[in-house]
Design a protein around this motif. Structure first.
Motif, PDB file in Angstrom:
ATOM      1  N   CYS A  37       8.847  44.371  33.216  1.00 27.81           N
ATOM      2  CA  CYS A  37       7.592  44.742  33.864  1.00 27.81           C
ATOM      3  C   CYS A  37       7.375  43.933  35.138  1.00 27.81           C
ATOM      4  CB  CYS A  37       6.420  44.531  32.909  1.00 27.81           C
ATOM      5  SG  CYS A  37       6.331  45.707  31.543  1.00 27.81           S
ATOM      6  N   LEU A  64       2.122  47.420  33.744  1.00 24.85           N
ATOM      7  CA  LEU A  64       3.003  46.287  34.051  1.00 24.85           C
ATOM      8  C   LEU A  64       2.316  44.935  33.878  1.00 24.85           C
ATOM      9  CD1 LEU A  64       4.669  47.776  37.266  1.00 24.85           C
ATOM     10  CD2 LEU A  64       5.487  47.895  34.896  1.00 24.85           C
ATOM     11  N   GLN A  98       0.539  46.002  27.996  1.00 26.17           N
ATOM     12  CA  GLN A  98       1.700  45.783  28.861  1.00 26.17           C
ATOM     13  C   GLN A  98       2.977  46.293  28.194  1.00 26.17           C
ATOM     14  OE1 GLN A  98       3.316  41.783  29.340  1.00 26.17           O
ATOM     15  NE2 GLN A  98       3.345  42.058  31.554  1.00 26.17           N
ATOM     16  N   GLY A  99       3.769  47.002  28.985  1.00 26.64           N
ATOM     17  CA  GLY A  99       5.053  47.494  28.504  1.00 26.64           C
ATOM     18  C   GLY A  99       5.000  48.776  27.721  1.00 26.64           C
TER      19      GLY A  99
END
Length: 247
Positions: free
Chosen positions: A47, A168, A200-201
């Motif tokens: 990320c 990200l 995130q991710g």
């Protein structure tokens, strides 16, 4: 990948967990709640590498959009140029393969042609022949006070009915606010707002324009728009994976 030579400077060429995703499970989530949230598949380091591309050489991108200039909101985004970074191209290609069966199932429900190709390269060639040769994957960056108005990412007569968004940064740590919001408009009903709990991710799959929903006569078209609420603090960056190209 995507029928073009790729730049291999960023990331691994494949993500095996994506190949293991079940299209039926993605479709079930979309039918149930209007989006499919896929557990984090992209590591924090990947990320960060993707987010760092935002400040890469200008040749990496085909255009930069300042949202306030066009009344789109506040913030900025950049469309990648071909060849795409290897990780972006791989994510786009692999996610498309999992979503094409969903797109064809939706088309069947709505009485449309079920001819979305199984391979992403074939869709890109279809776009090229229709005068849509420009790549659409993009990086978006929001700072405090930035937001994105409700919209649809169509770009031409050919528009694949699904897209994916990869967050990200870390909500509550790197930024506050900036929620992904969907608004659905059912026929003869008031609009419904949906806030998507992204981490995130994780990849979120959402409709590009509309989705089918059961009705008294079979299936009705629910119009869908999406946007991002105002960021209160920090920096929020996302990768947008739109599978059709632009005119």
């Amino acid at each position: 990948m995507d029928g073009r030579t790729e730049n291999s400077s960023t990331g691994a060429p494949t993500h095996a967990p994506i190949d293991a995703l079940e299209p039926d499970a993605i479709q079930a989530a979309l039918d149930r709640q209007g989006y499919a949230l896929i557990a984090p598949l992209v590591a924090a380091a990947e990320c960060a590498a993707l987010a760092a591309l935002y400040d890469a050489a200008p040749a990496r991108f085909r255009s930069t959009i300042t949202m306030s200039r066009y009344g789109f909101g506040r913030g900025e985004y950049k469309y990648f140029a071909y060849p795409l970074p290897a990780m972006v191209a791989a994510l786009r290609r692999q996610m498309y393969a999992r979503l094409a069966p969903v797109a064809n199932a939706w088309a069947a429900r709505l009485g449309l042609a079920t001819d979305w190709p199984a391979e992403h390269a074939a869709l890109i060639e279809r776009c090229r022949l229709a005068g849509q040769p420009r790549p659409t994957p993009l990086l978006l960056r929001y700072a405090a006070g930035d937001f994105n108005c409700l919209h649809q990412d169509l770009y031409g007569s050919i528009h694949f009915p699904l897209q994916a968004i990869l967050l990200l940064d870390r909500p509550g740590i790197d930024f506050d606010g900036g929620e992904l919001v969907l608004v659905e408009q059912r026929p003869r009903r008031q609009s419904t707002a949906i806030v998507v709990p992204v981490v995130q991710g994780a990849l979120v799959v959402i409709p590009v324009k509309e989705r089918p929903a059961p009705s008294a006569r079979g299936f009705a078209r629910i119009r869908v728009r999406h946007g991002v609420s105002a960021l209160h603090r920090g920096l929020r960056r996302t990768l947008g994976l739109i599978f059709h190209d632009a005119a």
